[in-house]
Each structure stands twice: as C-alpha cells, then as structure tokens.
Scaffold this motif. Structure first.
Motif, PDB file in Angstrom:
ATOM      1  N   VAL A 145      12.308 -66.170 -36.451  1.00  0.00           N
ATOM      2  CA  VAL A 145      12.761 -64.722 -36.305  1.00  0.00           C
ATOM      3  C   VAL A 145      12.690 -64.245 -34.783  1.00  0.00           C
ATOM      4  N   ALA A 146      12.213 -64.809 -33.944  1.00  0.00           N
ATOM      5  CA  ALA A 146      12.241 -64.304 -32.565  1.00  0.00           C
ATOM      6  C   ALA A 146      13.841 -64.650 -32.214  1.00  0.00           C
ATOM      7  N   ALA A 147      14.314 -65.600 -32.653  1.00  0.00           N
ATOM      8  CA  ALA A 147      15.760 -65.916 -32.311  1.00  0.00           C
ATOM      9  C   ALA A 147      16.847 -64.997 -32.931  1.00  0.00           C
ATOM     10  N   LEU A 148      16.452 -64.150 -33.852  1.00  0.00           N
ATOM     11  CA  LEU A 148      17.386 -62.981 -34.384  1.00  0.00           C
ATOM     12  C   LEU A 148      17.426 -61.697 -33.367  1.00  0.00           C
ATOM     13  N   ARG A 149      16.529 -61.882 -32.490  1.00  0.00           N
ATOM     14  CA  ARG A 149      16.410 -60.733 -31.372  1.00  0.00           C
ATOM     15  C   ARG A 149      16.319 -59.212 -32.175  1.00  0.00           C
ATOM     16  N   THR A 150      15.351 -59.026 -33.122  1.00  0.00           N
ATOM     17  CA  THR A 150      15.428 -57.862 -33.677  1.00  0.00           C
ATOM     18  C   THR A 150      14.224 -57.165 -33.597  1.00  0.00           C
ATOM     19  N   ARG A 151      13.890 -55.853 -33.534  1.00  0.00           N
ATOM     20  CA  ARG A 151      12.699 -55.239 -33.895  1.00  0.00           C
ATOM     21  C   ARG A 151      12.155 -55.019 -34.942  1.00  0.00           C
TER      22      ARG A 151
END
Length: 339
Positions: A252-258
C-alpha cells in the motif's frame, strides 16, 4: 482466461525453508510463463473480440461544467443523442446486436455523463442522484468489458446502488479499452496505463463537480491494476481491490496514496491461484507482484464470501454488503481474512 492450476501456495511448514522459497519462486515464474504462452497460443472458441463496430465521434465531447440538476439533465439528454447516433450507425453497418444494445442504453431512465461508441466503447453511467450525492462509488471494471458485454457491469452497478443509501451514487466507469481475458495483455500493465490516465482525468472532473463528496474507487480484477496505476496523489477517500491478482505495487505504501486501501477476495475465486510475481522481459513486465490480500501488502481486509470471480456484486452476498458499506463511508460488516 481459463482457471489457473490450484495449489500454488506452499504449506506453512515450507515457507521458512529458503530452498523451498527459491523453488516456489521458480515454479511461480514457470507457471506465469505458461499462462502467457496459453493466452497467446491456445485458440478458444468465442475468446476473440468481435470485429470493430463503426461509431461516430460524440457530439458531447467536453466535460460537464456543473452538477446542478438542470445542468445534469441537459448533459444526460445530450449523451442520449450520442448513444442514439451510434446505434443508427451500427444498424446501417449490419451490427444489429450492438444497435439493439444501444437502443436499450438510450432509454429515458438511463443517464450517462459521457458516451463514445468507438473502439469498444467508453461510457460513464450514473445510478442515483449525482446532484445531491455526498458519497460517490466509481466501479472500475476488468477484462472483457465493452459495449457488447456491458450488461454485466450494468447488473453489478444496479445491485450496488440498491444496497446503498439515497446520498450515495454509483458511477459505472468504462473509461478504457479493457484487455481480453484470454490474451497476453491481461498479464501486463499496458492497458492499465491508458486506463489510469483516463481515470485520473475523470476523478479530477468529478472532484470539480462534487468537491465535498467522498469518492470510493471499487476496482475489480484487471480494474485494480488501473486503480493502482492511478492511485498516487489521487483525491479519493477509498480504493477497494476485489478479485485482484495484484496492482503492480508490492505494498500500500508503494501506491503513494492517502486513501484507505481495502482488499477482499472470495474463497471460490480462481484468481487466488495466479502467481504473485513480476518478471521483467525485454518487451514487457509480466505479472503484478504482491497479493493484495496478503498481510504484507498492508491493505485493510474485508470479507468477500465464497463466490467466484464474477460474484462479488451478486445479490445476497457478503461481498456486496461490504462493498456497499465501504462505498458509503462505513466499516464493512465483516473484516474478513485472507483467502
């Protein structure tokens, strides 16, 4: 795509063995290569896309400027004319099935924000009152979705809307040319890159139309690859991955989304057996990496029941209940585990 071989996940007793992990990695790569070869080489009756159906360029090309009831009614009337025009061209060209489908889409109770009948079709259909909505659920479909198979997306969107409250609207977003399930394209992110560009533009338009609404992307199968590519910096509240073989990111961190990222998979979904790996080749990268429902990916799990790959929006399923809850801004009825 035919269901992949079962039993690809080794038992827990072998996961701590480095040799077993290496052998498992080789097995996954070999199986993925086999899937590619099968998708390219094996002829399957009915698998090919139908021949191109001619259609005119839509007269309603610009994005809507506001979401007032009057503006939306004018928009729906204009896109209905685009649908009817495409139907007339299809009829004259002898594509009677497509023409019949388009006549049904032009019914007075159907509402489209946009419509383009060319190249398989691009549509955004509205279910609910977009002018009053405080929550918006955008359904992003996967492979083999076009105007000739649109009834499946329509059925899912209709059931989802029926499960929601009055202030949540569903948008069935067919904004890209989806890959055929029985093709090598479905194992690469090529079509997803095109879809992600279109999805990002659509979300920007939607954010301008409804600046205060919460937006949830509900991404099925290959549609989850589209959502993964579009995710960085996208102004949405939730990204929901279901029936996904991966999104092209390892976490999920690699998606760079809030946004809050959710993942669910039904126990009867064959996509669980797809190898969760990526192979870089000179002409493409095959596969989509980490399993979205695996704990190491980091998504919030939700229960998706025991159905198959196409059953997530079927009436009476826990998957439909939970997708509706998340789209409405509520916690899912059951958190679920990892299939």
């Amino acid at each position: 795509m035919a269901p992949p071989p079962q039993g690809l996940h080794p038992p827990a007793s072998r996961r701590s063995d480095p040799g077993a992990r290496r052998r498992g990695g080789r097995l996954r790569r070999a199986l993925l290569a086999g899937l590619v070869a099968g998708a390219v080489a094996v002829p399957v009756a009915g698998a090919a896309r139908p021949g191109a159906v001619p259609a005119p360029a839509p007269a309603t090309a610009q994005q809507p400027r506001s979401a007032t009831p009057a503006a939306l009614d004018a928009r729906y009337a204009a896109t209905r004319e685009d649908v009817l025009a495409a139907g007339r061209v299809a009829e004259r060209a002898g594509h009677h099935r497509r023409a019949g489908s388009l006549r049904a889409m032009a019914a007075p109770d159907r509402r489209f924000l946009s419509f383009d009948g060319r190249d398989g079709g691009r549509t955004v259909e509205v279910f609910g009152d977009l002018a009053r909505a405080t929550r918006v659920a955008v359904l992003v479909p996967g492979s083999d979705t076009d105007l000739d198979t649109y009834a499946r997306l329509l059925a899912g969107a209709t059931r989802l809307r029926a499960a929601l409250g009055d202030r949540t609207v569903v948008l069935a977003w067919l904004g890209y040319r989806t890959p055929a399930t029985l093709s090598a394209e479905v194992l690469t992110a090529g079509r997803a890159a095109e879809g992600a560009r279109a999805l990002r533009g659509f979300v920007r338009t939607l954010r301008r139309l409804r600046p205060d609404a919460g937006i949830a992307l509900l991404c099925h199968s290959y549609g989850s690859v589209v959502c993964g590519r579009a995710a960085p910096g996208l102004e949405v509240t939730d990204i929901v991955l279901f029936g996904s073989a991966g999104v092209g990111a390892d976490s999920v961190a690699a998606l760079r989304t809030r946004a809050t990222v959710w993942a669910g998979r039904a126990s009867g979904d064959w996509v669980a057996a797809v190898p969760h790996t990526r192979i870089v080749l000179p002409f493409a990268t095959l596969g989509f990496g980490t399993d979205p429902v695996a704990p190491e990916f980091g998504a919030r799990p939700f229960a998706a029941g025991d159905g198959g790959h196409s059953d997530y929006l079927k009436e009476g399923t826990i998957s439909l209940v939970n997708l509706a809850a998340i789209a409405s801004g509520r916690a899912p009825a059951e958190a679920g585990g990892h299939a």
